[in-house]
Design a protein around this motif. Structure first.
Motif, mmCIF file in Angstrom:
data_model
loop_
_atom_site.group_PDB
_atom_site.id
_atom_site.type_symbol
_atom_site.label_atom_id
_atom_site.label_comp_id
_atom_site.label_asym_id
_atom_site.label_seq_id
_atom_site.Cartn_x
_atom_site.Cartn_y
_atom_site.Cartn_z
ATOM 1 N N ALA A 19 33.894 38.529 35.202
ATOM 2 C CA ALA A 19 35.146 38.829 34.684
ATOM 3 C C ALA A 19 36.359 38.564 35.026
ATOM 4 C CB ALA A 19 35.941 40.157 35.437
ATOM 5 N N SER A 20 37.569 37.790 34.527
ATOM 6 C CA SER A 20 38.121 36.449 34.208
ATOM 7 C C SER A 20 39.298 37.168 35.201
ATOM 8 C CB SER A 20 38.840 36.334 33.032
ATOM 9 O OG SER A 20 40.058 34.815 33.339
ATOM 10 N N VAL A 21 39.546 36.611 36.274
ATOM 11 C CA VAL A 21 40.637 37.239 37.293
ATOM 12 C C VAL A 21 41.922 35.709 37.591
ATOM 13 C CG1 VAL A 21 41.211 38.156 39.402
ATOM 14 C CG2 VAL A 21 38.859 38.957 38.382
ATOM 15 N N SER A 22 42.816 36.624 37.166
ATOM 16 C CA SER A 22 43.683 33.903 37.237
ATOM 17 C C SER A 22 43.922 34.146 39.065
ATOM 18 C CB SER A 22 44.928 34.724 36.587
ATOM 19 O OG SER A 22 45.834 36.363 37.085
ATOM 20 N N ARG A 23 44.665 33.380 39.285
ATOM 21 C CA ARG A 23 44.587 33.256 40.385
ATOM 22 C C ARG A 23 45.500 34.374 41.259
ATOM 23 N NH1 ARG A 23 45.547 32.303 44.836
ATOM 24 N NH2 ARG A 23 46.745 30.603 46.693
ATOM 25 N N ASP A 24 46.920 34.903 40.616
ATOM 26 C CA ASP A 24 47.566 35.919 40.938
ATOM 27 C C ASP A 24 46.433 36.937 41.264
ATOM 28 O OD1 ASP A 24 47.496 36.753 38.178
ATOM 29 O OD2 ASP A 24 49.626 36.350 38.342
ATOM 30 N N TYR A 25 45.673 37.125 41.309
ATOM 31 C CA TYR A 25 44.943 38.688 41.071
ATOM 32 C C TYR A 25 44.711 39.509 39.687
ATOM 33 C CZ TYR A 25 43.800 36.550 45.875
ATOM 34 O OH TYR A 25 43.462 36.117 47.123
ATOM 35 N N ARG A 26 44.780 38.659 38.955
ATOM 36 C CA ARG A 26 45.343 39.711 37.824
ATOM 37 C C ARG A 26 44.089 39.135 36.378
ATOM 38 N NH1 ARG A 26 47.306 37.752 33.222
ATOM 39 N NH2 ARG A 26 48.069 35.892 34.758
ATOM 40 N N LEU A 27 43.438 40.685 36.686
ATOM 41 C CA LEU A 27 42.745 40.718 36.063
ATOM 42 C C LEU A 27 42.938 40.378 34.192
ATOM 43 C CD1 LEU A 27 39.549 42.106 35.666
ATOM 44 C CD2 LEU A 27 40.770 44.467 34.806
ATOM 45 N N GLU A 28 42.010 39.424 33.853
ATOM 46 C CA GLU A 28 42.714 38.713 32.483
ATOM 47 C C GLU A 28 41.778 40.008 31.393
ATOM 48 O OE1 GLU A 28 42.352 34.730 32.603
ATOM 49 O OE2 GLU A 28 43.542 33.922 34.398
ATOM 50 N N LEU A 29 43.024 40.555 30.545
ATOM 51 C CA LEU A 29 42.243 41.311 29.891
ATOM 52 C C LEU A 29 42.297 40.264 28.371
ATOM 53 C CD1 LEU A 29 44.329 44.748 30.281
ATOM 54 C CD2 LEU A 29 41.750 44.150 30.988
ATOM 55 N N ALA A 30 41.769 40.835 27.823
ATOM 56 C CA ALA A 30 41.673 40.382 25.728
ATOM 57 C C ALA A 30 43.105 40.352 24.851
ATOM 58 C CB ALA A 30 40.363 40.561 25.247
ATOM 59 N N ALA A 31 43.124 41.347 24.888
ATOM 60 C CA ALA A 31 44.284 42.241 24.061
ATOM 61 C C ALA A 31 45.848 41.453 24.502
ATOM 62 C CB ALA A 31 44.735 43.510 23.612
ATOM 63 N N PRO A 32 46.945 40.970 24.376
ATOM 64 C CA PRO A 32 47.347 40.208 24.749
ATOM 65 C C PRO A 32 48.723 41.245 25.393
ATOM 66 C CG PRO A 32 47.797 40.012 22.531
ATOM 67 C CD PRO A 32 46.293 40.274 23.137
ATOM 68 N N GLN A 33 49.162 42.417 25.099
ATOM 69 C CA GLN A 33 49.901 42.749 25.181
ATOM 70 C C GLN A 33 49.438 43.926 25.883
ATOM 71 O OE1 GLN A 33 53.258 42.779 25.095
ATOM 72 N NE2 GLN A 33 52.631 41.107 23.640
ATOM 73 N N SER A 34 48.659 43.550 26.648
ATOM 74 C CA SER A 34 47.599 44.869 27.336
ATOM 75 C C SER A 34 48.684 44.766 29.019
ATOM 76 C CB SER A 34 46.635 43.852 27.968
ATOM 77 O OG SER A 34 45.522 43.640 26.922
#
Length: 151
Positions: free
Chosen positions: A93-108
């Motif tokens: 699962a992709s997690v950004s530097r700011d601990y945000r779970l990166e989701l596939a849809a841009p408006q998630s």
């Protein structure tokens, strides 16, 4: 949170409760907040709980996969969005530097993980209470930069 629990106990009131060893079987909006169906993973017994606010603490298992099954792709409570999570080539699962779970849809919606980020953020993320304030600040700064009064 623990300071609030302590102050409540001193004042003889209970605004906050901790429910340990409880799996969330369902979570539904209710008239006055949220209705949870909790299941005890050891006994299988279930109960309903009506609350104003829910904070989830999923423990200290790491995101990812390994041969022993000690890691998980996502916490079970997020299984409903599993297919919408961005997955790079390594399959984690992709997690950004700011601990945000990166989701596939841009408006998630914004989803942040407090813990479970050893794979992406290193060993210090695995239950290091001394780093919790820094992690919380990172999440708060990220939220502040993304949320506007119109949103």
């Amino acid at each position: 949170m623990y300071q609030q629990l302590y102050e409540d106990r001193l004042g003889g009131i209970q605004h906050t409760s901790i429910h340990r060893c409880a799996d969330i079987a369902s979570c539904e909006p209710a008239d006055d907040g949220v209705r949870l169906e909790l299941t005890d993973p050891h006994t299988g017994s279930g109960r309903f709980l009506d609350v104003d606010l829910v904070l989830l603490a999923t423990g200290f298992r790491d995101l990812g996969t390994d041969d022993r099954g000690a890691r998980e792709f996502l916490p079970g409570v997020l299984n409903g969005i599993r297919d919408g999570v961005a997955v790079p080539e390594d399959g984690q699962a992709s997690v950004s530097r700011d601990y945000r779970l990166e989701l596939a849809a841009p408006q998630s919606p914004l989803i942040y993980l407090n813990g479970l980020c050893e794979t992406t953020h290193g060993m210090g993320d695995a239950g290091s209470f001394s780093l919790l304030a820094l992690l919380a600040r990172e999440i708060a700064d990220s939220l502040a930069s993304r949320l506007t009064p119109a949103r």
